[in-house]
Design an enzyme around this catalytic site. Sequence first.
Site, short mmCIF file in Angstrom:
data_model
loop_
_atom_site.label_atom_id
_atom_site.label_comp_id
_atom_site.label_asym_id
_atom_site.label_seq_id
_atom_site.Cartn_x
_atom_site.Cartn_y
_atom_site.Cartn_z
N ASP A 1 -3.46 -35.82 15.11
CA ASP A 1 -4.72 -35.15 15.58
C ASP A 1 -4.23 -33.93 16.36
O ASP A 1 -5.10 -32.98 16.52
CB ASP A 1 -5.28 -36.39 16.69
CG ASP A 1 -5.68 -37.40 16.08
OD1 ASP A 1 -5.92 -37.54 14.70
OD2 ASP A 1 -5.81 -38.16 16.73
N GLY A 2 -3.00 -33.66 16.74
CA GLY A 2 -2.55 -32.50 17.24
C GLY A 2 -2.97 -31.17 16.47
O GLY A 2 -2.83 -30.22 16.92
N ASP B 1 -7.59 -39.56 41.52
CA ASP B 1 -6.29 -38.86 40.78
C ASP B 1 -7.06 -37.42 39.89
O ASP B 1 -6.22 -36.72 39.85
CB ASP B 1 -5.77 -39.84 40.01
CG ASP B 1 -4.92 -40.73 40.50
OD1 ASP B 1 -4.59 -40.62 41.97
OD2 ASP B 1 -4.32 -41.58 40.23
N THR C 1 -12.75 -40.61 22.66
CA THR C 1 -12.07 -41.62 22.13
C THR C 1 -10.42 -41.30 22.58
O THR C 1 -9.55 -41.76 22.02
CB THR C 1 -11.95 -41.68 20.67
OG1 THR C 1 -11.83 -40.49 20.05
CG2 THR C 1 -13.46 -42.34 20.32
N TYR D 1 -8.49 -39.24 26.09
CA TYR D 1 -7.99 -39.58 27.49
C TYR D 1 -9.23 -40.30 28.42
O TYR D 1 -8.87 -41.30 28.92
CB TYR D 1 -7.76 -38.28 28.23
CG TYR D 1 -6.83 -38.48 29.60
CD1 TYR D 1 -6.83 -39.76 30.20
CD2 TYR D 1 -6.60 -37.30 30.44
CE1 TYR D 1 -6.09 -39.82 31.25
CE2 TYR D 1 -6.08 -37.34 31.42
CZ TYR D 1 -5.67 -38.88 32.23
OH TYR D 1 -5.03 -38.78 33.46
#
Length: 505
Positions: free
Chosen positions: A235-236, A357, A368, A370
Amino acid sequence: MNSKYEYEWGGHSSQVLHMRMHCIYFGKRSSKRHLVVSRHRNNEVLVESKLYLTKMREEDLQLARQMVANSSVSSSLEEENDGATGTSPGNSPKPLRRVLDLSERRKQFRRTRSLNAPSPVQQFGPCGRIMKNSAMVMQIQDPASQRLTWYKPPLTVLVIKKVSDASVLAPFVQLVDWLLQEKNMVVWVESAVLEDAQLNENVRFKVIRDKLVTFKDGRDDLTDRIDFIVCLGGDGTLLYASLLFQQSVPPVMAFHLGSLGFLTPFRFDNFQEQLTSVLEGHAALTLRSRLRCVMHRRSDRKHEEKTQEVDPDGDARPAANSILVLNEVVIDRGPSPYLSNIDLFLDGKYITSVQGDGLIVSTPTGSTAYAAAAGASMIHPSVPAIMVTPICPHSLSFRPIVVPAGVELKISVSPESRNTSWVSFDGRNRQELFHGDSLRVTTSIYPVPCICAQDQISDWFASLADGLHWNVRKRQKCLDELSDLTASGSEDTLDEIENMKLYDV
């Protein structure tokens, strides 16, 4: 186009709507009277939505009104004749013949198959209606009819491969050699690829090395130079392709040679047949929306009105400090031990303060990624929306929300915050958000056109099953198996059977 139109999609007609049509495009806006198309500026890439507009005839409008008026009558007639014996239409009683005629007429007004909800009626009761607004744009897309076609044969192709992975080298050389020799295409690669020591040891690559055109990220502008993109890896590689093209993006074909492969639907085994089919124009498309993120620094507030320019076509050009992201933009507390305290605004209105956070603002494609790990819902990439997901919020009632794609989100550090925040864009370009700074996020007009291996529906659910093992569990036993246990004559008690059921679950 402010009059009444009937829109036809894939041969099916739909409801009568008051609308102004507008097309999603990859470059310069283009329009025709009978065919809504999209076109890449210089490379002449044409995307055909097969959306035909024809002005409705007066008798069709009268037929639609008659169908609405007779809907209750036809329903009662259908109930009365539900148990009647079958006869030919010519010999059937007159009421039944009337029902059959109305049923045939209804087929002319079937709603189109679409992932998006049907367009709402514009009038409410005898007096109320939506106020006409010339700036309002209504888009209706049929994913099944969203296909790619080439206005001219593509000549230049950019090949992006996964870095530092020896298993990708052989497929990369095989693909590049085939594109050069068989398809006579101009192949572009990143200059860092030629510096790979293992790749330079390949005998086959030494023959074709001098035929490649190189570029360097951050130095060379690829806008209007590339017709087609092929990704080899995970995916990167697709995220990197999105980063390279901050405006119009050429069609992307991604092969799964990485670890997860959620966004890479193609297998490399028969790449020749698959690429030939795509280059001939036989491919479905998924338009993955991106987020346009603009940082507004406190020191630059005097020049805030200059952060956006308008081109002759009326499209907003990205500001100098803007970036387009495909997955998400993340605002977190960074190395500070204190909670983040972030103010969230929607279209200029204060919504809430996020204490936790951090915060994730994602596209449907990023739902789908983080966001899914933070507890958000998974949304199909064709749904026009922006997801807002808190990261470990200090509140049990703060659930992820989904807002319309057209809104603008403003995110800033609260004045009462003990620390600053940090922002990252698709995991890159990490920078600090100080007090007085703000981040504005909205949906970009430049999506990433991803080529489907099958279609939008099949590809997405296949990726859910293969990548995330979505809804994978052991099957519950059917009642027949349980009845066999009770009728087997064994000494098992009902309590033992219930225990077996619990173990099976």
